[in-house]
Motif scaffolding. Structure first.
Motif, PDB file in Angstrom:
ATOM      1  N   ILE A   1      28.478  52.667  27.243  1.00  0.00           N
ATOM      2  CA  ILE A   1      29.512  51.829  27.770  1.00  0.00           C
ATOM      3  C   ILE A   1      29.621  50.432  27.544  1.00  0.00           C
ATOM      4  O   ILE A   1      30.465  49.576  27.321  1.00  0.00           O
ATOM      5  CB  ILE A   1      29.522  52.015  29.387  1.00  0.00           C
ATOM      6  CG1 ILE A   1      29.743  53.473  29.650  1.00  0.00           C
ATOM      7  CG2 ILE A   1      30.385  51.050  30.115  1.00  0.00           C
ATOM      8  CD1 ILE A   1      31.367  53.920  29.629  1.00  0.00           C
ATOM      9  N   SER A   2      28.276  49.694  27.270  1.00  0.00           N
ATOM     10  CA  SER A   2      28.420  48.364  27.287  1.00  0.00           C
ATOM     11  C   SER A   2      28.934  47.984  25.676  1.00  0.00           C
ATOM     12  O   SER A   2      29.151  46.698  25.440  1.00  0.00           O
ATOM     13  CB  SER A   2      26.741  47.945  27.249  1.00  0.00           C
ATOM     14  OG  SER A   2      26.022  48.203  25.987  1.00  0.00           O
TER      15      SER A   2
ATOM     16  N   PHE B   1      36.105  40.618  38.393  1.00  0.00           N
ATOM     17  CA  PHE B   1      35.106  39.448  37.633  1.00  0.00           C
ATOM     18  C   PHE B   1      35.896  38.756  36.818  1.00  0.00           C
ATOM     19  O   PHE B   1      36.543  39.404  35.972  1.00  0.00           O
ATOM     20  CB  PHE B   1      33.870  40.089  37.068  1.00  0.00           C
ATOM     21  CG  PHE B   1      32.950  40.622  38.404  1.00  0.00           C
ATOM     22  CD1 PHE B   1      31.728  39.775  38.746  1.00  0.00           C
ATOM     23  CD2 PHE B   1      32.695  41.847  38.738  1.00  0.00           C
ATOM     24  CE1 PHE B   1      31.009  39.993  39.526  1.00  0.00           C
ATOM     25  CE2 PHE B   1      31.599  42.444  39.754  1.00  0.00           C
ATOM     26  CZ  PHE B   1      30.863  41.349  39.953  1.00  0.00           C
TER      27      PHE B   1
ATOM     28  N   PHE C   1      32.142  46.658  26.113  1.00  0.00           N
ATOM     29  CA  PHE C   1      32.389  45.059  26.407  1.00  0.00           C
ATOM     30  C   PHE C   1      31.517  44.306  25.238  1.00  0.00           C
ATOM     31  O   PHE C   1      31.514  43.007  25.508  1.00  0.00           O
ATOM     32  CB  PHE C   1      31.491  44.921  27.684  1.00  0.00           C
ATOM     33  CG  PHE C   1      32.219  45.691  28.714  1.00  0.00           C
ATOM     34  CD1 PHE C   1      33.005  44.935  29.547  1.00  0.00           C
ATOM     35  CD2 PHE C   1      31.871  47.091  29.094  1.00  0.00           C
ATOM     36  CE1 PHE C   1      33.992  45.727  30.838  1.00  0.00           C
ATOM     37  CE2 PHE C   1      32.578  47.760  30.235  1.00  0.00           C
ATOM     38  CZ  PHE C   1      33.329  46.994  30.916  1.00  0.00           C
TER      39      PHE C   1
ATOM     40  N   MET D   1      37.058  47.455  51.292  1.00  0.00           N
ATOM     41  CA  MET D   1      36.393  47.455  50.135  1.00  0.00           C
ATOM     42  C   MET D   1      37.438  47.119  48.832  1.00  0.00           C
ATOM     43  O   MET D   1      37.451  48.089  48.050  1.00  0.00           O
ATOM     44  CB  MET D   1      35.678  48.816  50.011  1.00  0.00           C
ATOM     45  CG  MET D   1      36.070  49.706  50.823  1.00  0.00           C
ATOM     46  SD  MET D   1      36.916  50.989  50.426  1.00  0.00           S
ATOM     47  CE  MET D   1      38.271  51.105  51.835  1.00  0.00           C
ATOM     48  N   ALA D   2      37.831  46.024  48.818  1.00  0.00           N
ATOM     49  CA  ALA D   2      38.855  45.922  47.954  1.00  0.00           C
ATOM     50  C   ALA D   2      37.728  45.714  46.573  1.00  0.00           C
ATOM     51  O   ALA D   2      36.791  44.970  46.485  1.00  0.00           O
ATOM     52  CB  ALA D   2      39.325  44.501  47.899  1.00  0.00           C
ATOM     53  N   GLU D   3      38.481  45.897  45.433  1.00  0.00           N
ATOM     54  CA  GLU D   3      37.883  45.770  44.158  1.00  0.00           C
ATOM     55  C   GLU D   3      37.710  44.613  43.800  1.00  0.00           C
ATOM     56  O   GLU D   3      38.390  43.662  43.822  1.00  0.00           O
ATOM     57  CB  GLU D   3      38.413  46.588  43.098  1.00  0.00           C
ATOM     58  CG  GLU D   3      37.984  46.248  41.737  1.00  0.00           C
ATOM     59  CD  GLU D   3      38.824  47.084  40.532  1.00  0.00           C
ATOM     60  OE1 GLU D   3      39.374  48.005  40.703  1.00  0.00           O
ATOM     61  OE2 GLU D   3      38.323  46.788  39.526  1.00  0.00           O
ATOM     62  N   TYR D   4      36.378  43.952  43.550  1.00  0.00           N
ATOM     63  CA  TYR D   4      36.180  42.656  43.027  1.00  0.00           C
ATOM     64  C   TYR D   4      36.801  42.420  41.718  1.00  0.00           C
ATOM     65  O   TYR D   4      36.366  43.179  40.952  1.00  0.00           O
ATOM     66  CB  TYR D   4      34.658  42.175  43.342  1.00  0.00           C
ATOM     67  CG  TYR D   4      34.386  40.699  43.207  1.00  0.00           C
ATOM     68  CD1 TYR D   4      34.321  40.037  44.198  1.00  0.00           C
ATOM     69  CD2 TYR D   4      33.911  40.418  41.837  1.00  0.00           C
ATOM     70  CE1 TYR D   4      33.948  38.684  43.936  1.00  0.00           C
ATOM     71  CE2 TYR D   4      33.572  39.079  41.846  1.00  0.00           C
ATOM     72  CZ  TYR D   4      33.639  38.008  42.719  1.00  0.00           C
ATOM     73  OH  TYR D   4      33.324  37.021  42.627  1.00  0.00           O
TER      74      TYR D   4
ATOM     75  N   VAL E   1      32.653  36.378  28.204  1.00  0.00           N
ATOM     76  CA  VAL E   1      31.113  36.407  28.534  1.00  0.00           C
ATOM     77  C   VAL E   1      30.314  37.370  27.484  1.00  0.00           C
ATOM     78  O   VAL E   1      30.801  38.322  27.052  1.00  0.00           O
ATOM     79  CB  VAL E   1      30.830  37.012  30.159  1.00  0.00           C
ATOM     80  CG1 VAL E   1      29.511  36.925  30.224  1.00  0.00           C
ATOM     81  CG2 VAL E   1      31.650  35.980  30.993  1.00  0.00           C
TER      82      VAL E   1
ATOM     83  N   THR F   1      35.207  38.279  33.116  1.00  0.00           N
ATOM     84  CA  THR F   1      34.223  38.349  32.261  1.00  0.00           C
ATOM     85  C   THR F   1      34.702  37.802  30.738  1.00  0.00           C
ATOM     86  O   THR F   1      34.144  38.218  29.939  1.00  0.00           O
ATOM     87  CB  THR F   1      33.988  39.736  32.197  1.00  0.00           C
ATOM     88  OG1 THR F   1      35.080  40.598  31.913  1.00  0.00           O
ATOM     89  CG2 THR F   1      33.038  40.034  33.649  1.00  0.00           C
TER      90      THR F   1
END
Lengths: 119, 100, 140
Positions: free
Chosen positions: C38-39, C6, C42, C1-4, C11, C8
């Protein structure tokens, strides 16, 4: 295509996690990527390693964990939602990790589709 | 956009909200308890029959089957799909809106 | 379960947060607001939509002392501040809209004056188009 998955309910009371699981399997089988599944609200209960369903029933906690191992799906449990419900490092099942809500927003930003399953 | 509705119209107003707030031309997939809305001959059938004018409507076969609901009793014009079909709908119709 | 990881970078998407449930009876309203906040980190566009019983989340005068639950109503003040910052600061490329569906509001005998924050009132038809144009929908 990249699919992000959001699961808002636990593994028993609602069908949400089952539907999400079948969707994820079908997406992977069709050659799509499912880089991340994010567990929020009571969805964090999908990561409780002490959950022990009866032998004649499916065990979604193990099914998700196995899928993560086999297909390299990143299973992320929201830290704040998890803490409220007692899902911490000590209760976390294999294949899951705990992180912040930002990882959900990131999945929404980085995937072609964000699929949501809940009540 | 692909809308999914997972509540029976006999229990909640979820389908009504989806129909009121979904743009013309968007697709609707009935899943989980939502499949009950796809059945012919109920007092709720008119909702999906009416929706077919503005939307393509689909129902998830495995959820019908689990509930003992025959595909023959699905409203004409509603297409039955499996999980692979659900994935295809998500690819074709853009963002997913789950009416929860 | 490696951290993916992204990518971003750069974006910019529009998130619609759908709030259709009354406050306090379930936890959804409280926890979705955490996602909204939280959004902002970003710098994503957000339509924060209140329809059906979700309009009661915005009602002013929540007092939860006698049910001993957290009153999350002050969070709307924070959201309004984030929105105002984004509106006024040219360096923040983020559009936030706080929207109430007219039909839901009127069906419950409410008006804009009943709400704790300033909202845009859109008809169901207008709101349907707005939701349709968003990239991600998250329901609370």
């Amino acid at each position: 295509m990249k699919f992000g998955i959001l699961i808002n309910e636990g593994p028993f009371t609602h069908q949400a996690s089952d539907t999400a699981y079948h969707f994820t399997k079908a997406a992977l089988a069709a050659g799509h990527d499912v880089p991340r599944v994010f567990f929020y609200y009571d969805g964090v209960n999908n990561a409780n390693k002490f959950s022990a369903p009866q032998a004649d029933d499916r065990n979604l906690i193990k099914l998700w964990g196995a899928l993560a191992a086999e297909k390299n799906v990143d299973l992320v449990v929201c830290v704040a939602a998890g803490l409220r419900r007692g899902i911490t490092d000590g209760t976390l099942a294999d294949g899951f990790r705990i992180s912040g809500l930002g990882q959900l927003v990131e999945a929404g930003m980085g995937c072609d589709r964000l699929m949501m399953f809940g009540d | 956009m692909l809308h999914t509705v997972n509540k029976s119209p006999f229990e909640r107003n979820t389908l009504d909200s989806c129909l009121r707030l979904s743009a013309k031309g968007s697709a609707i997939l009935l899943i989980e308890d939502g499949v009950i809305a796809a059945m012919k001959g109920t007092v709720q059938s008119a909702k999906i029959e009416g929706a077919l004018a503005d939307h393509s409507v689909f129902v998830l076969g495995p959820d019908l089957k689990a509930r003992g609901l025959a595909e023959d009793n699905v409203i004409d014009g509603v297409k039955v799909v499996d999980y692979a079909g659900f994935v295809d709908l998500a690819v074709e119709h853009g963002a997913h809106n789950a009416w929860l | 379960m490696a951290e993916y990881q992204f990518d971003t970078e750069g974006v910019k998407k529009t998130f619609t947060f759908m709030n259709r449930k009354a406050p306090y009876g379930t936890v959804y309203a409280l926890e979705v607001l955490e996602t909204v906040l939280i959004s902002a980190a970003f710098e994503q566009h957000a339509n924060i939509v209140f329809a059906d019983d979700g309009v009661y989340q915005l009602k002013s005068g929540h007092d939860t002392t006698e049910i001993n639950m957290k009153n999350f109503s002050p969070t709307f003040g924070i959201i309004e501040m984030e929105k105002e910052d984004a509106d006024e600061d040219d360096d923040i490329d983020m559009v936030w809209r706080i929207i109430v569906e007219k039909e839901s509001m009127e069906a419950r005998g409410l008006t804009e004056d009943d709400f704790k924050v300033e909202v845009e009132v859109l008809s169901a038809a207008e709101l349907a188009e707005l939701i349709d144009s968003s990239d991600c929908v998250i329901s609370g």
